[in-house]
Enzyme design. Structure first.
Site, PDB file in Angstrom:
ATOM      1  N   GLU A 254       0.815  -1.220   0.000  1.00  0.00           N
ATOM      2  CA  GLU A 254       0.000   0.000   0.000  1.00  0.00           C
ATOM      3  C   GLU A 254       0.847   1.267   0.000  1.00  0.00           C
ATOM      4  O   GLU A 254       0.580   2.209  -0.736  1.00  0.00           O
ATOM      5  CB  GLU A 254      -0.967   0.007   1.194  1.00  0.00           C
ATOM      6  CG  GLU A 254      -2.180  -0.898   1.024  1.00  0.00           C
ATOM      7  CD  GLU A 254      -1.913  -2.338   1.387  1.00  0.00           C
ATOM      8  OE1 GLU A 254      -0.794  -2.642   1.867  1.00  0.00           O
ATOM      9  OE2 GLU A 254      -2.824  -3.186   1.198  1.00  0.00           O
TER      10      GLU A 254
ATOM     11  N   HIS B 276     -11.040  -4.744  10.126  1.00  0.00           N
ATOM     12  CA  HIS B 276     -11.612  -4.619   8.780  1.00  0.00           C
ATOM     13  C   HIS B 276     -12.930  -3.865   8.780  1.00  0.00           C
ATOM     14  O   HIS B 276     -13.659  -3.904   7.798  1.00  0.00           O
ATOM     15  CB  HIS B 276     -11.847  -6.012   8.169  1.00  0.00           C
ATOM     16  CG  HIS B 276     -10.613  -6.655   7.643  1.00  0.00           C
ATOM     17  ND1 HIS B 276      -9.696  -7.250   8.455  1.00  0.00           N
ATOM     18  CD2 HIS B 276     -10.138  -6.788   6.374  1.00  0.00           C
ATOM     19  CE1 HIS B 276      -8.713  -7.739   7.717  1.00  0.00           C
ATOM     20  NE2 HIS B 276      -8.956  -7.467   6.451  1.00  0.00           N
TER      21      HIS B 276
END
Lengths: 354, 326
Positions: free
Chosen positions: B60, B129
């Protein structure tokens, strides 16, 4: 002022070529590196009397790396580094005036006084910073390489990083992607042996030249104090990369003659006075070229003095310019946070209104 | 009008902008061959090829920074985070590099990049998440941030974001990908920084954005049965923020409730309340109420998860409270 002594020397029996370079070019190298050295000395003086604030990281001792890697670039090639970048900016074409004024935080600086020592930029010279977070510039360089490849150009991006940056995730993520997409980026580690005060061999178990191996990127070693060797290597790498060879990795061994920043002593708990003195004595990239020129009859003590005098004048002029350049106007505080100001809605939340 | 899902509206926005401008490319994990982890990029690889729809390694920080560098060179990258939960790894690139470059270079460089992906609570995905990440990004000057609540806004805001010359974070509400709604035919661009009244009312203003707009609308329907007329104001953009719309609505209703999926401490609502009391204090007949995610990491167990989330019942209670009806 014409340097008659030098010209006389070069037209006499002295060989016109020094280690494969025309003597005139080597004289140019000497002058350019002297500019870098005197510029940093001036910055040091200015810092001491409070003209320059904040963090200021000098490149003194690493001039061979700056010139050898940046000099062979085309104007449209990109270069960027971390925060020890003054001389890299000069090498890429930013004037000593614009660079010094930026250090002074003045409106005439190459970043308008908003960047400072660590954030020198010049879009028109394709000098893309000037980045303050160790390793943070490596993905940016990779993206500049991506843009070159995306547009089918034959430009190259050279990314400077310090030895300590190879332990950042950004380094490995970037090299991996550069390898996958064969991006035209040359990653140059200015390996001066210390990340601030931590010796490189204390924070890794593998040699620098092996750091790109896991990503399949060719590695090259060069003595960064030998500008001729650096220049030769860089010319070769640029040819290869323009021909589509993909990313390259260079371990350029060098040495920082000054402290990590202005608040750091030249020697101290992490490296001895003797070590620094011996490297300064034995390993000065400028002295190396100077001696080659003198030994080959292309330079005399007198012509060197004249050259140095000119260089000092150039640097003094830069400092005078910086001194005279105004502070940025206070109404520019909010300028350039965004490209468009408050077209709809409110962008700022400090009472400035919509 | 065409009826389509929020997901397909985003897909249309990407396709139209890539068609319109060669400098736009999409990059992220699973965006190409897999069609996107949430299928937002379905079909784009076939249509635009692998030079412009690019699968990345799971890096990322790396690919977000690559996008910033490409944007500095004048391209218009759309960087997909599989979810914003993973964007924390890239926060240095977003905040230190994307957001500050235009300023640090004194306007020499622009960073016309979009960071997009799903955000907010999902269903039983637990603490790492399932969270709302707006505050981390919107805090930094230099960043713009939008969070659409409907398919039409999703399409129009994403198109505006791609055309913008600054870094724009487009947070898509994960639970809305299948939501259907009308999307205007033809060119449809929603400017950044313009709020939208999703339901008109006169008694109380419920301010919200993204998925929580639907919670606000549900609460408004319940309140209607009690003869309370609630206005639902969808901010759509958090930066720039349509303060005129907020103050205008509060001027009309004299009461406000803020609903968000972020945590309460320094949440978006804290800022909104501060602004209302600074600039609309005389219009207020009651202190502004905030409904937020409970101040805990998201629990997995179904009952605790439900307990932790903002819901219509809590919004209804807050509206009653500002109307002194409880």
């Amino acid at each position: 002022m014409p340097d008659s002594a030098v010209r006389d020397a070069s037209t006499s029996a002295a060989p016109a070529v020094i280690e494969g370079f025309p003597a005139e070019q080597v004289l140019g190298f000497l002058r350019e590196m002297l500019i870098y050295r005197r510029f940093e000395q001036k910055a040091e003086e200015a810092y001491a009397i409070g003209k320059i604030g904040g963090f200021c990281h000098l490149h003194t001792g690493q001039e061979g790396v700056a010139l050898g890697f940046v000099g062979p670039l085309r104007p449209d090639d990109y270069a960027l580094s971390a925060y020890r970048e003054h001389t890299l900016a000069l090498a890429k074409g930013i004037s000593a005036r614009a660079a010094m004024a930026e250090l002074y935080g003045r409106v005439g600086g190459c970043s308008g006084g908003k960047g400072g020592s660590m954030h020198l930029f010049s879009a028109k010279h394709n000098f893309m910073g000037g980045w303050g977070i160790v390793g943070g510039q490596i993905p940016l360089a990779t993206g500049l390489g991506w843009a070159i490849r995306y547009r089918g150009e034959d430009r190259v991006c050279v990314c400077f990083l310090g030895d300590a940056a190879v332990n950042q995730g950004s380094f490995h993520e970037s090299l991996n992607m550069a390898a996958i997409w064969k991006l035209p980026v040359i990653y140059v580690v200015e390996n001066n042996g210390y990340g601030m005060g931590t010796a490189f061999n204390r924070v890794t178990t593998t040699p620098m030249v092996e750091k790109s191996r896991a990503h399949g990127i060719p590695a090259h070693y060069v003595d960064g104090q030998d500008v001729l060797a650096v220049w030769r290597l860089m010319e070769d790498l640029l040819d290869r990369v323009r021909d589509g060879a993909g990313p390259q990795f260079v371990d350029a061994e060098t040495y920082r003659f000054k402290g990590h920043s202005m608040s750091d002593p030249v020697s101290g708990t992490y490296r001895s006075k003797e070590e620094v003195e011996s490297r300064v004595r034995e390993d000065d990239p400028i002295a190396h070229v100077r001696d080659l020129l003198i030994q080959s009859g292309h330079l005399t003590r007198e012509s060197l003095e004249r050259m140095d005098e000119e260089v000092r004048e150039l640097v003094e002029d830069a400092a005078d310019f910086a001194d005279r350049s105004p502070l940025p106007p206070e109404d520019s505080l909010h300028e350039f946070v965004y490209s468009d100001m408050d077209v709809h809605g409110r962008l700022f939340f400090d009472g400035r209104g919509g | 009008m065409a009826v389509m899902t929020y997901r397909d509206a985003l897909n249309e926005a990407l396709a139209e902008e890539m068609e319109r401008d060669d400098s736009v490319f999409l990059m992220g994990e699973e965006v190409a061959e897999y069609d996107g982890a949430y299928k937002v990029s379905r079909g784009l690889l076939d249509r635009f090829g692998d030079a412009r729809v690019v699968d990345t390694p799971i890096s990322e920080l790396g690919f977000a920074g690559l996008g910033v560098g490409a944007a500095m060179a004048g391209l218009r990258p759309v960087i997909e985070f599989m979810t914003f939960n993973f964007a924390f790894l890239a926060l240095d690139q977003v905040i230190n590099n994307a957001a500050k470059t235009h300023y640090m270079t004194n306007g020499q460089l622009h960073v016309p990049i979009v960071f997009r992906g799903p955000n907010g609570a999902a269903l039983q995905l637990a603490a790492q998440h399932s969270q709302a990440c707006e505050t981390y990004f919107v805090h930094a000057p230099g960043v713009k941030l939008v969070n659409p609540a409907t398919p039409a806004d999703a399409k129009g805001l994403l198109k505006a974001a791609i055309r913008d010359d600054d870094p724009v974070v487009v947070m898509e509400s994960e639970l809305l990908y299948n939501a259907r709604g009308d999307v205007p035919e033809g060119e449809h661009v929603v400017p950044l920084g313009v709020a939208d009244v999703k339901a008109e009312g006169t008694d109380v203003t419920i301010i919200s954005h993204g998925q929580m707009v639907h919670v606000a609308l549900q609460a408004a329907r319940t309140l209607e049965k009690e003869d309370i007329s609630a206005e639902v104001l969808d901010l759509r953009s958090l930066r720039p923020l349509d303060m005129e719309a907020i103050l205008g609505s509060v001027h009309k209703t004299n009461r406000a409730v803020y609903v968000e999926e972020c945590w309460p401490f320094t949440g978006i609502g804290a800022q909104i309340v501060a602004l209302i009391q600074d600039e609309g204090f005389d219009d207020l007949d009651a202190p502004v109420q905030r409904i937020t995610q409970a101040d805990v990491p998201m629990p997995y167990a179904r009952n605790l998860e439900k307990q932790s989330k903002p819901d219509a019942a809590r919004v209804v209670d807050a509206c009653r409270k500002v109307l002194y009806r409880n």
